[in-house]
Write an enzyme that holds these catalytic residues in place. Sequence first.
Site, PDB file in Angstrom:
ATOM      1  CB  CYS A  46      -0.926   0.007   1.212  1.00 17.30           C
ATOM      2  SG  CYS A  46      -2.034  -1.411   1.273  1.00 17.30           S
TER       3      CYS A  46
HETATM    4  C1  BEZ Z   1       0.559  -4.629   1.820  1.00 18.54           C
HETATM    5  O1  BEZ Z   1       0.096  -3.543   1.487  1.00 18.54           O
HETATM    6  O2  BEZ Z   1       1.752  -4.846   1.767  1.00 18.54           O
HETATM    7  C2  BEZ Z   1      -0.348  -5.727   2.286  1.00 18.54           C
HETATM    8  C3  BEZ Z   1      -1.530  -5.415   2.926  1.00 18.54           C
HETATM    9  C4  BEZ Z   1      -2.350  -6.452   3.361  1.00 18.54           C
HETATM   10  C5  BEZ Z   1      -1.980  -7.762   3.139  1.00 18.54           C
HETATM   11  C6  BEZ Z   1      -0.805  -8.053   2.464  1.00 18.54           C
HETATM   12  C7  BEZ Z   1       0.018  -7.034   2.033  1.00 18.54           C
END
Ligand code: BEZ
Length: 213
Positions: A46
């Site tokens: 994210c």
């Molecule tokens: C991420 O943004 O890295 C992420 C968020 C939720 C689950 C897996 C990865």
Amino acid sequence: MATLRLGDTAPNFQQDSSEGQIDFYEWAGDSWVVFFSHPADFTPVCTTELGKTAALASEFAKRRVKPIAVSVDSLESHGKWVPDINDTQNTTVNFPILADADRKVATLYDMIHPKALVNATVRSVFIIDPKKTIRTTFTYPASTGRNFDEILRVIDSLQLTDSHKVATPANWRDGDDVVILPSLQDPTELAQRFPKGFNAVRPYLRVTPQPNK
Ligand code: BEZ
């Protein structure tokens, strides 16, 4: 709630954001909108996605598109995370992130898919035109960061095909050849619309230079 489909009107909402309280329709005005959810603040993928969106600010602006993000995190969390995004992605987040802790918006847009990810939004994308019509949707899993160049490519295609009787073929990019809509058969109109001519590979597959270039 019913799934939102292409051609549906994007529902309005009011929600808190990193840039203050937002009424979606008011905020969008007559711009195109890329409305996308992410699972959670302070997560690696994210962080890169929001950084990439910020870095592409001039590309969105050139196309009259406003980006807006949402997750079910709090305003306080967004406020602490944004400096991290700016720092690590070497950019400045310059678009609102909705703080949808009560899940009002995530529920309205069906962004929580509990069998894939419990208690958080998956990576949904809605491309919405100035009339508030949903023109594109796609959904990625939490583990896969989206390609924001692809989002820009889809917007290029939508804006081109809204104003010319063409469609864009596989892997098309702005400037590449396009195809003429099969419904257009009148020879006079074909000559007017496509003065550079076209190559009829098949009667239904007519390739022509991009008409607005
Ligand atoms: C991420 O943004 O890295 C992420 C968020 C939720 C689950 C897996 C990865």
